[in-house]
Design a protein around this motif. Sequence first.
Motif, mmCIF file in Angstrom:
data_model
loop_
_atom_site.group_PDB
_atom_site.id
_atom_site.type_symbol
_atom_site.label_atom_id
_atom_site.label_comp_id
_atom_site.label_asym_id
_atom_site.label_seq_id
_atom_site.Cartn_x
_atom_site.Cartn_y
_atom_site.Cartn_z
ATOM 1 N N ALA A 1 2.240 -1.291 -5.174
ATOM 2 C CA ALA A 1 2.302 0.062 -5.748
ATOM 3 C C ALA A 1 3.559 0.183 -6.596
ATOM 4 C CB ALA A 1 2.321 1.097 -4.637
ATOM 5 N N THR A 2 3.404 0.768 -7.767
ATOM 6 C CA THR A 2 4.569 0.909 -8.641
ATOM 7 C C THR A 2 5.019 2.367 -8.757
ATOM 8 O OG1 THR A 2 3.166 1.076 -10.585
ATOM 9 C CG2 THR A 2 3.943 -1.122 -9.983
ATOM 10 N N SER A 3 4.367 3.238 -8.028
ATOM 11 C CA SER A 3 4.788 4.648 -8.022
ATOM 12 C C SER A 3 4.368 5.270 -6.706
ATOM 13 C CB SER A 3 4.122 5.415 -9.164
ATOM 14 O OG SER A 3 2.732 5.555 -8.882
ATOM 15 N N LYS A 4 4.953 6.434 -6.414
ATOM 16 C CA LYS A 4 4.574 7.169 -5.209
ATOM 17 C C LYS A 4 3.081 7.488 -5.221
ATOM 18 C CE LYS A 4 5.606 10.285 -1.772
ATOM 19 N NZ LYS A 4 4.222 10.669 -1.412
ATOM 20 N N ALA A 5 2.565 7.868 -6.380
ATOM 21 C CA ALA A 5 1.146 8.224 -6.467
ATOM 22 C C ALA A 5 0.280 7.020 -6.116
ATOM 23 C CB ALA A 5 0.816 8.725 -7.870
ATOM 24 N N GLN A 6 0.690 5.859 -6.590
ATOM 25 C CA GLN A 6 -0.085 4.662 -6.299
ATOM 26 C C GLN A 6 -0.028 4.311 -4.820
ATOM 27 O OE1 GLN A 6 1.303 1.653 -8.959
ATOM 28 N NE2 GLN A 6 0.467 2.673 -10.775
ATOM 29 N N SER A 7 1.150 4.431 -4.250
ATOM 30 C CA SER A 7 1.223 4.114 -2.827
ATOM 31 C C SER A 7 0.439 5.145 -2.027
ATOM 32 C CB SER A 7 2.681 3.964 -2.391
ATOM 33 O OG SER A 7 3.085 5.021 -1.592
ATOM 34 N N ASP A 8 0.491 6.408 -2.451
ATOM 35 C CA ASP A 8 -0.322 7.424 -1.776
ATOM 36 C C ASP A 8 -1.805 7.059 -1.818
ATOM 37 O OD1 ASP A 8 1.912 8.876 -1.205
ATOM 38 O OD2 ASP A 8 1.558 10.452 -2.694
ATOM 39 N N SER A 9 -2.254 6.524 -2.944
ATOM 40 C CA SER A 9 -3.688 6.238 -3.036
ATOM 41 C C SER A 9 -4.071 5.038 -2.168
ATOM 42 C CB SER A 9 -4.135 6.069 -4.492
ATOM 43 O OG SER A 9 -3.811 4.790 -4.962
ATOM 44 N N MET A 10 -3.156 4.097 -1.978
ATOM 45 C CA MET A 10 -3.427 3.001 -1.028
ATOM 46 C C MET A 10 -3.521 3.543 0.391
ATOM 47 S SD MET A 10 -0.681 0.114 -2.030
ATOM 48 C CE MET A 10 -0.764 -0.829 -3.547
ATOM 49 N N TRP A 11 -2.525 4.379 0.736
ATOM 50 C CA TRP A 11 -2.508 4.951 2.079
ATOM 51 C C TRP A 11 -3.718 5.843 2.302
ATOM 52 C CZ3 TRP A 11 -0.398 3.483 6.281
ATOM 53 C CH2 TRP A 11 0.785 2.736 6.244
ATOM 54 N N HIS A 12 -4.152 6.490 1.226
ATOM 55 C CA HIS A 12 -5.283 7.396 1.332
ATOM 56 C C HIS A 12 -6.504 6.665 1.890
ATOM 57 C CE1 HIS A 12 -7.362 11.088 0.456
ATOM 58 N NE2 HIS A 12 -8.280 10.461 -0.263
ATOM 59 N N ILE A 13 -6.737 5.468 1.402
ATOM 60 C CA ILE A 13 -7.886 4.692 1.881
ATOM 61 C C ILE A 13 -7.787 4.486 3.390
ATOM 62 C CG2 ILE A 13 -8.974 2.417 1.811
ATOM 63 C CD1 ILE A 13 -8.180 2.372 -1.176
ATOM 64 N N ARG A 14 -6.625 4.115 3.844
ATOM 65 C CA ARG A 14 -6.434 3.910 5.283
ATOM 66 C C ARG A 14 -6.625 5.211 6.063
ATOM 67 N NH1 ARG A 14 -6.159 4.573 9.601
ATOM 68 N NH2 ARG A 14 -4.816 3.805 11.274
ATOM 69 N N GLU A 15 -6.152 6.300 5.470
ATOM 70 C CA GLU A 15 -6.132 7.559 6.230
ATOM 71 C C GLU A 15 -7.471 8.289 6.257
ATOM 72 O OE1 GLU A 15 -2.742 9.857 4.916
ATOM 73 O OE2 GLU A 15 -1.329 8.487 5.879
ATOM 74 N N VAL A 16 -8.353 8.005 5.313
ATOM 75 C CA VAL A 16 -9.629 8.739 5.291
ATOM 76 C C VAL A 16 -10.766 8.023 6.000
ATOM 77 C CG1 VAL A 16 -9.120 10.095 3.225
ATOM 78 C CG2 VAL A 16 -10.231 7.842 2.991
ATOM 79 N N ILE A 17 -10.460 6.899 6.632
ATOM 80 C CA ILE A 17 -11.540 6.170 7.310
ATOM 81 C C ILE A 17 -12.215 7.044 8.367
ATOM 82 C CG2 ILE A 17 -12.127 4.140 8.710
ATOM 83 C CD1 ILE A 17 -9.657 2.746 7.427
ATOM 84 N N ALA A 18 -11.381 7.737 9.162
ATOM 85 C CA ALA A 18 -11.932 8.578 10.229
ATOM 86 C C ALA A 18 -12.876 9.629 9.635
ATOM 87 C CB ALA A 18 -10.807 9.248 11.019
ATOM 88 N N GLU A 19 -12.429 10.233 8.542
ATOM 89 C CA GLU A 19 -13.242 11.271 7.907
ATOM 90 C C GLU A 19 -14.549 10.673 7.360
ATOM 91 O OE1 GLU A 19 -11.108 13.410 4.867
ATOM 92 O OE2 GLU A 19 -12.989 14.295 4.105
ATOM 93 N N ALA A 20 -14.440 9.537 6.694
ATOM 94 C CA ALA A 20 -15.633 8.903 6.119
ATOM 95 C C ALA A 20 -16.648 8.543 7.204
ATOM 96 C CB ALA A 20 -15.225 7.665 5.320
ATOM 97 N N CYS A 21 -16.144 8.024 8.328
ATOM 98 C CA CYS A 21 -17.046 7.705 9.443
ATOM 99 C C CYS A 21 -17.753 8.951 9.932
ATOM 100 C CB CYS A 21 -16.264 7.113 10.618
ATOM 101 S SG CYS A 21 -15.787 5.431 10.368
ATOM 102 N N GLY A 22 -16.991 10.028 10.011
ATOM 103 C CA GLY A 22 -17.558 11.293 10.472
ATOM 104 C C GLY A 22 -18.656 11.786 9.534
ATOM 105 N N ARG A 23 -18.506 11.536 8.241
ATOM 106 C CA ARG A 23 -19.551 11.948 7.307
ATOM 107 C C ARG A 23 -20.789 11.073 7.428
ATOM 108 N NH1 ARG A 23 -17.151 14.326 1.728
ATOM 109 N NH2 ARG A 23 -15.276 15.260 2.623
#
Lengths: 549, 549
Positions: free
Chosen positions: B394-416
């Motif tokens: 990641a070369t910016s905070k936004a980019q690192s946020d988007s990497m982390w986002h994938i990890r963090e939304v797994i629970a939500e995606a499973c729920g859907r």
Amino acid sequence: PIFKRCGHCQATRGPSYSQLQTSDVEWFKRCLGESNVVTDVERLKSFNRDWMKKYQGHSQLLLRPKTTQHVSEVLAYCNERSLPIVPQGGNTGLVGGGVPVFDEIILSTQGMTRILSFEESSGALVAEAGCVLQALDDHVTGHGYIMPLDLGAKGSCCIGGNVSTNAGGLRLLRYGSLHGSVLGLEVVMADGTILDLLKTLRKDNTGYDLKQLFIGAEGTLGVITAVAIQCAPRPASVQSVFLACPSFEAVTKVLGTAKTMLAEILSAAEFLDQHCMRVVEEQLEGVSNPLTDSGTCTAASAAVAAAPGSEGTNKGPACTDSNTTTGCSTSSFASTFDPDNAASSSSSASLQLPPRFYMVIETHGSHEAHDVEKLDAFLEAVMSEGHVLDGCVATSKAQSDSMWHIREVIAEACGRAGSVYKYDVSLPVQVMYQLVEAVQQRLASQLPHRQDILTLGYGHVGDGNLHLNVSVPSGYSQEVQEVLEPFIYEWIQGHSGSISAEHGIGLMKAGALTYSKSLKAIQVMSSIKSMLDPKGIINPYKVVYKQQA
Amino acid sequence: PIFKRCGHCQATRGPSYSQLQTSDVEWFKRCLGESNVVTDVERLKSFNRDWMKKYQGHSQLLLRPKTTQHVSEVLAYCNERSLPIVPQGGNTGLVGGGVPVFDEIILSTQGMTRILSFEESSGALVAEAGCVLQALDDHVTGHGYIMPLDLGAKGSCCIGGNVSTNAGGLRLLRYGSLHGSVLGLEVVMADGTILDLLKTLRKDNTGYDLKQLFIGAEGTLGVITAVAIQCAPRPASVQSVFLACPSFEAVTKVLGTAKTMLAEILSAAEFLDQHCMRVVEEQLEGVSNPLTDSGTCTAASAAVAAAPGSEGTNKGPACTDSNTTTGCSTSSFASTFDPDNAASSSSSASLQLPPRFYMVIETHGSHEAHDVEKLDAFLEAVMSEGHVLDGCVATSKAQSDSMWHIREVIAEACGRAGSVYKYDVSLPVQVMYQLVEAVQQRLASQLPHRQDILTLGYGHVGDGNLHLNVSVPSGYSQEVQEVLEPFIYEWIQGHSGSISAEHGIGLMKAGALTYSKSLKAIQVMSSIKSMLDPKGIINPYKVVYKQQA
Ligand SMILES: Cc1cc2nc3c(=O)[nH]c(=O)nc-3n(C[C@H](O)[C@H](O)[C@H](O)COP(=O)(O)OP(=O)(O)OC[C@H]3O[C@@H](n4cnc5c(N)ncnc54)[C@H](O)[C@@H]3O)c2cc1C
Ligand SMILES: Cc1cc2nc3c(=O)[nH]c(=O)nc-3n(C[C@H](O)[C@H](O)[C@H](O)COP(=O)(O)OP(=O)(O)OC[C@H]3O[C@@H](n4cnc5c(N)ncnc54)[C@H](O)[C@@H]3O)c2cc1C
């Protein structure tokens, strides 16, 4: 019947406890084998007396079980017979918790020294309670790890004693408290039941975390027989510096800068005052200030050696000495420090002041070049701000050992100078040293004829943990004690501190618990004690005893 | 009388509990004020239902006290009247612990959101229990600190809930468990007594560490009203990488290398399998793999931007994308990675394999240049060993946020994708993923007609913590449950794991506690519960309830 009242805690021997019978000793011999049952008065002496030689027990029996099963059988028997016991590890405790008060049976863990397992991939160590801390550190070193705690008594204290006192030590700042690093425990409860909480998992949220109760319980809730603990990876690079500061305020500034600039590699931040330095130099052969009194390194006696971190920085010539326990075995930088780089007014002013405080700052990191670069930048910052008058960077393990040695032998030096009243307190860092000054003033005004009394302060400044020692050449006395207590406890309470940062309550502070804990909290503690040890056979008179009675 | 038996735990409503009367509601209104007493059925709905929509309570009353005093009065009243209550924070718990089972009164802490103090020099924060984790992190950010824990639910979970569940989260690896970082607690006990353990000292060995009992007790021993916690200095440099690995063995190798080479700056090591990636991409608009399926970055859509750490290393051209939630918003290096530097046979072989696992590795450090240098060396090592097929820095905070986002939304995606059976387990890292495969095989063989069931694994691999999710599009069913349990619990027990790494026991696993705790340990837990809450009014049916009855 001869030991009726304890001089320290005013407790009387518990009326419900049995007297030890010959038949009991026979039973223990059958259970543990003759060689693990000691009744010889001479051999019992060192187990009856604490490290400070302040507390004196009168036990007639020492048991050295070799297995958890044996501990269990012993406790079941003692519980049945109402025979009180005191668990003992290395007997290095400083609050009288590990020695008998009257005739309690001493249950030593020193026969339980097996390392049960070490997981190379995770760093989880499982060891019997009697393993000596140094031996465990040596063992895990071979696997690329270090123990998450380190203290001056490491050569004799045992891991079970460490956990039972929730020992803090020199590197808590970096590796955290035992409440975080202990993974599991095996505990034998008062009735002999073995409570198996010996997990090696980093995370285990399955109900109440029972092991936490025994961490810091000082052997009053059960006997710890085995410990699972998370070791930390051994750092590839260790750097140590010894610094002289003009004031305690400067010490706190250096600490703040270290926290910011050394950040994740900072592993220890210790301080000592000038009185500590003096008593160490006076009492111990071959130990001296790595910096001279005038604040510079005695370059005359030394060969010049470049410190590994000195390339590209404006540090002065380093000096070494083949005798690493005498001064100047290090790379000193103050004498040639460039004042142009400094905030010159404060710096030149402070260069005139005598060093009133010393610090040992240490880093643990994985990359030597990075660590040295951070350390250099840190040193430049604290020198240029005038918070450091002088300093040495260790250029070898032997040199860093000799710096640490000064910090670690203070307790011993004080003990040689006299009988020591030891207070181990937590305070907000800003006011920490004011307590030492308040005690010095109080002694001077209340006991003006007792100029021989030495009051000094040192400790783990990085954790807000002060060791206040009052060394009395003529021995412990009621007169001195009354000047010190409750004054010190009240002062601590008034400054939102804790009367015991890391040494515990033991016998010494059982009567002073209310200065740090509410009555309600003490009541809950007593309920827990009664629940787990209804007959009160494990380590009576300690910690919550006064409140129970 | 209508709610007799819980479908999840088989418990019946405690016969000694009173029924809520109109006079009780009147009393609560007088005590707390009308607006803090909710009886409206519609408004109660979201408080009666858990985050997974798996557990459904039937409470008719929600209380929102604003002060500790009010909590104390409410509990004293409920204890007197034998009215059971369930404490609730952000209601993000994943084991049904925070919602009523029958008609327990919901005691929400969401009215208690004051930050009580922050000590700039030490980083000690004191806050009321209802403060949302994200709000606290924002607050301490302003002072140069971060909260010592971070989790996907940070926008709604409360600090009191975090402490009550002993939440682990994404950065436990670096900042340790709450048993180490919580400095003090204020707790209201079952009878309304306020237990003040709200110290802010780093060290305080004054008797049993009572606060530890409430950390992870899931609200069954008392209501936490305020928390003192040690914050960590905010890192000056944060680096994140997203990696693709050919096998779980490769994931464990990457972890080992990260522990050695990133060492003190490693702050998170997370993994997800290919099924997680697929469900996230399928279920959530605008979220996609930062690496393409073929294992290279889709350079076509991207402007080239140099990663801050790419100077002097042999990394390939970086790519960025203005839409940071779609792929390729990062500096990819695999496509031009120089195979001459690699252990070429394994490297070229593994480049043919599809990525079966992904990792997010993060560093927190104080010196960007040092951190980037360490990270580069780490990446070269894992690439050249063939453990990583592809990766992005990641070369910016936004980019690192988007990497982390994938990890963090797994629970939500499973729920859907369906109703989710969630298992949060600790296992030795080596065998961790074998559990996911064992469950996949078992489902395939026992329920061959149910090909729609999705079984996947992700989690905090750095702590040995696996999240195993089984998502069932047609909803929760007895049939699926019976294939999963007790099979999963037995498998975990057989591999020396824990049935709950961080989510807790709650209602979901109260019947399975014996898979992780000995009967003796459960007995001690029950004694503690009875001692602190003799009438059993706080959060009944949870954690140790089954064993009590
Ligand atoms: C030179 C020196 C330096 C020190 N530095 C530090 C320091 O930096 N930080 C610090 O925290 N302490 C320090 N101490 C104090 C002491 O070393 C520690 O408290 C140590 O943890 C005690 O371990 P031990 O095995 O000697 O325990 P002991 O002294 O034998 O016992 C201490 C207490 O624990 C109980 N106990 C011992 N073993 C068990 C067991 N297996 N199960 C149940 N209860 C048990 C005893 O009953 C007693 O109450 C220092 C002491 C000395 C002499
Ligand atoms: C998307 C998502 C990601 C998550 N990630 C993680 C993770 O990485 N790590 C992790 O550990 N957990 C995780 N969780 C689980 C959950 O967020 C945590 O357990 C969190 O700590 C719960 O906080 P809360 O305020 O929502 O508590 P609640 O759900 O309201 O309550 C949880 C439990 O604590 C009790 N409780 C709440 N407040 C108090 C109080 N003041 N006093 C006494 N008892 C109280 C309740 O009775 C209940 O038993 C995640 C959840 C979600 C939805």
